[in-house]
Design an enzyme around this catalytic site. Structure first.
Site, PDB file in Angstrom:
ATOM      1  N   LYS A   1     -42.592  58.273 -64.863  1.00 48.88           N
ATOM      2  CA  LYS A   1     -42.179  57.005 -63.707  1.00 48.88           C
ATOM      3  C   LYS A   1     -42.703  55.814 -64.242  1.00 48.88           C
ATOM      4  CE  LYS A   1     -40.426  57.450 -59.714  1.00 48.88           C
ATOM      5  NZ  LYS A   1     -39.515  58.604 -59.121  1.00 48.88           N
TER       6      LYS A   1
HETATM    7  P1  NAD Z   1     -33.658  52.500 -51.835  1.00 48.65           P
HETATM    8  O1  NAD Z   1     -34.458  51.537 -52.542  1.00 48.65           O
HETATM    9  O2  NAD Z   1     -32.264  52.968 -52.042  1.00 48.65           O
HETATM   10  O3  NAD Z   1     -34.075  52.615 -50.352  1.00 48.65           O
HETATM   11  C1  NAD Z   1     -35.158  52.633 -49.974  1.00 48.65           C
HETATM   12  C2  NAD Z   1     -35.077  52.602 -48.225  1.00 48.65           C
HETATM   13  O4  NAD Z   1     -36.325  52.549 -47.677  1.00 48.65           O
HETATM   14  C3  NAD Z   1     -34.695  51.201 -47.806  1.00 48.65           C
HETATM   15  O5  NAD Z   1     -33.749  51.641 -46.820  1.00 48.65           O
HETATM   16  C4  NAD Z   1     -35.668  50.348 -47.475  1.00 48.65           C
HETATM   17  O6  NAD Z   1     -35.499  49.603 -46.286  1.00 48.65           O
HETATM   18  C5  NAD Z   1     -36.469  51.463 -46.990  1.00 48.65           C
HETATM   19  N1  NAD Z   1     -37.901  51.255 -46.707  1.00 48.65           N
HETATM   20  C6  NAD Z   1     -38.824  50.449 -47.549  1.00 48.65           C
HETATM   21  N2  NAD Z   1     -39.895  50.480 -47.047  1.00 48.65           N
HETATM   22  C7  NAD Z   1     -39.794  51.299 -45.871  1.00 48.65           C
HETATM   23  C8  NAD Z   1     -41.045  51.748 -44.896  1.00 48.65           C
HETATM   24  N3  NAD Z   1     -42.265  51.022 -45.199  1.00 48.65           N
HETATM   25  N4  NAD Z   1     -40.611  52.122 -43.870  1.00 48.65           N
HETATM   26  C9  NAD Z   1     -39.314  52.605 -43.693  1.00 48.65           C
HETATM   27  N5  NAD Z   1     -38.286  52.390 -44.553  1.00 48.65           N
HETATM   28  C10 NAD Z   1     -38.575  51.801 -45.548  1.00 48.65           C
HETATM   29  O7  NAD Z   1     -34.398  53.858 -52.447  1.00 48.65           O
HETATM   30  P2  NAD Z   1     -34.175  55.380 -52.754  1.00 48.65           P
HETATM   31  O8  NAD Z   1     -33.679  55.557 -53.876  1.00 48.65           O
HETATM   32  O9  NAD Z   1     -33.311  55.806 -51.607  1.00 48.65           O
HETATM   33  O10 NAD Z   1     -35.539  55.799 -52.599  1.00 48.65           O
HETATM   34  C11 NAD Z   1     -36.231  56.545 -51.283  1.00 48.65           C
HETATM   35  C12 NAD Z   1     -36.925  57.560 -51.606  1.00 48.65           C
HETATM   36  O11 NAD Z   1     -36.421  58.811 -52.154  1.00 48.65           O
HETATM   37  C13 NAD Z   1     -38.260  57.326 -52.670  1.00 48.65           C
HETATM   38  O12 NAD Z   1     -39.304  57.894 -52.079  1.00 48.65           O
HETATM   39  C14 NAD Z   1     -37.732  57.612 -53.833  1.00 48.65           C
HETATM   40  O13 NAD Z   1     -38.925  58.077 -54.611  1.00 48.65           O
HETATM   41  C15 NAD Z   1     -37.114  58.858 -53.312  1.00 48.65           C
HETATM   42  N6  NAD Z   1     -35.920  59.510 -54.213  1.00 48.65           N
HETATM   43  C16 NAD Z   1     -34.965  58.616 -54.721  1.00 48.65           C
HETATM   44  C17 NAD Z   1     -34.139  59.178 -55.766  1.00 48.65           C
HETATM   45  C18 NAD Z   1     -32.942  58.692 -56.340  1.00 48.65           C
HETATM   46  O14 NAD Z   1     -32.079  59.127 -56.875  1.00 48.65           O
HETATM   47  N7  NAD Z   1     -32.545  57.396 -55.749  1.00 48.65           N
HETATM   48  C19 NAD Z   1     -34.254  60.567 -56.260  1.00 48.65           C
HETATM   49  C20 NAD Z   1     -35.418  61.273 -55.877  1.00 48.65           C
HETATM   50  C21 NAD Z   1     -36.335  60.770 -54.874  1.00 48.65           C
END
Ligand code: NAD
Length: 417
Positions: A107
């Site tokens: 990561k």
């Molecule tokens: P992203 O950047 O696309 O979106 C993040 C979202 O979270 C946004 O809507 C933002 O406004 C919101 N956010 C940020 N801080 C916040 C808070 N304090 N309270 C509520 N909402 C908040 O990110 P993503 O890729 O969707 O990732 C979200 C989660 O999913 C993370 O934990 C990430 O590690 C996990 N994840 C993502 C992927 C991927 O392929 N993108 C894969 C596995 C896990």
């Protein structure tokens, strides 16, 4: 009750130790599997648009590479810390093992609020960060991908910086790339699709039908927004969604297409007219069938776990539930589909992307989705069976399955020299 330790790496170690205990691993193996293989912290000087210079701090951690090259996203967020990156890297190790992917876990993160940077500043930051970690990444070494506040454009800059420096065109150095650059069809929705597939499996056993189920989603980025669209299309009622600024609640249901249009205009979800504003904390406690944390760590803690009313919690985010909260939810009979299983659709299609890049032969979206479904359903079945065998939660089962696989790889490889 003493306050919980919310350090993500301490939490990651706690979950690992629970599995190590169940598996009866010796101290040596525990030390090998719980210690990150490589930790790199770099400073990233960036020339800002106004001519001044700023220095940002970035990290890249390879937690384990026993089963294959390290794999894991890069996060741009002001709250990034080395311990968070170490935790996220270790979760990638267990996630890849849980899904049976030939990867270890890695990561990266940069301590920055990318929303405060212009596009050009973001590009310079990305390229310099890539250059600083470049000796340690590569298609057979450590392969980044998008995470919070990083996207396909950022992956394209990483691929280009790596390729220009090496004098090659290295498609396989990152995944989550744009389609024009060796990206995979279906990668944008993959995390959400994976959640949808495991939700279907969990619902089967719980007499919950996704059609008509009420769903609350915290976080409306890549994972959360695609999931809202997919579950809405399957007949679920999306009753609440939120982003970093707050959320909106409408018991009769929200239309994801309209929410998307609002986000595209740069507005926060809490301003959505067809519902009432709701805080991120309130959203978690709504009386819904399915709750999806899809934002950041430590959202369900010992403070609010007793008030979570959802029948199923599907962890699209990494690390949203603390160990004490996990215990409370298990005792209260709530089904938690753990992060290292629930959100593994992203890395699984990243694996497909890497395979396609190597073979220079690209699949259509149907094929990607079909293969993803096979991986997710197979992993869910294996996790459920392990949980049954060890009389523990799905998280307990997922960790036992994953830790056992990495321990086995370590044993058969042996320790060099
Ligand atoms: P992203 O950047 O696309 O979106 C993040 C979202 O979270 C946004 O809507 C933002 O406004 C919101 N956010 C940020 N801080 C916040 C808070 N304090 N309270 C509520 N909402 C908040 O990110 P993503 O890729 O969707 O990732 C979200 C989660 O999913 C993370 O934990 C990430 O590690 C996990 N994840 C993502 C992927 C991927 O392929 N993108 C894969 C596995 C896990």
């Amino acid at each position: 009750m003493p306050r919980e330790n919310l350090n993500p790496f301490v939490i990651a170690q706690t979950y690992f130790e629970q599995a190590a205990e169940r598996l009866g691993l010796d101290d040596g193996m525990r030390a090998i599997l719980s210690t990150p293989k490589r930790i790199l912290t770099v400073s990233i000087p960036v020339k800002m648009d106004d001519g001044t210079y700023k220095v940002f701090i970035g990290h890249r951690v390879a937690h384990n590479m026993s089963r294959g090259p390290a794999k894991g996203g890069i996060r741009f967020h002001p709250d990034v810390s080395l311990d968070e990156v170490k935790a996220l890297a270790s979760w990638m190790t267990w996630k890849c093992a849980c899904l049976g992917l030939p990867f270890g876990g890695g990561k990266g993160g940069v301590e920055v609020d990318p929303h405060q940077l212009s596009l050009n500043e973001r590009e310079r930051l990305t390229r310099r960060y890539t250059s600083e970690i470049l000796p340690f990444i590569g298609p057979d070494q450590d392969i980044p991908a998008p995470d919070v506040y990083t996207d396909p454009q950022i992956m394209a800059w990483i691929m280009d910086t790596y390729s220009m420096t090496r004098g090659t065109t290295s498609l396989g150095v990152v995944t989550g790339k744009p389609l024009a650059l060796g990206g995979s069809k279906g990668r944008d929705k993959a995390t959400a699709r994976g959640v949808q597939f495991v939700l279907r499996e969990a619902c089967k056993g719980l007499k919950v039908s996704i059609k008509g189920a009420s769903v609350a989603i915290q976080g409306y980025g890549n994972a959360g927004s695609h999931l809202a669209t997919l579950l809405h299309a399957e007949g679920a009622r999306i009753v609440a969604v939120s982003d970093s600024k707050g959320g909106v609640h409408a018991p009769k249901g929200l239309d994801p297409a309209k929410l998307q249009a609002l986000k595209a205009d740069g507005e926060s979800l809490k301003t959505f007219p067809a519902g009432k504003p709701i805080t991120n904390k309130q959203l978690l406690e709504l009386p819904v069938d399915i709750l999806v944390p899809a934002a950041l760590e430590n959202q369900i803690t010992s403070d609010n776990a007793a008030r979570i009313r959802a029948k199923i919690v599907a962890e699209a985010a990494n690390g949203p539930t603390t160990p004490l909260a996990d215990d409370i939810l298990f005792k209260r009979g709530r089904t938690v589909i753990p992060d290292i299983l629930a959100n593994a659709g992203g890395v699984t299609v990243s694996y497909f992307e890497w395979v396609q890049d190597f073979s220079s032969f690209f699949w259509d979206e149907d094929e990607v989705d079909k293969r993803l479904e096979v991986y997710m359903r197979r992993a869910y079945a294996a996790v459920a069976e392990t949980a049954k065998k060890y009389k523990c939660s799905l998280r307990g089962g997922a960790y036992v399955l994953a830790v056992d696989r990495v321990a086995e790889a370590t044993r058969v490889r042996g320790i060099f020299p």
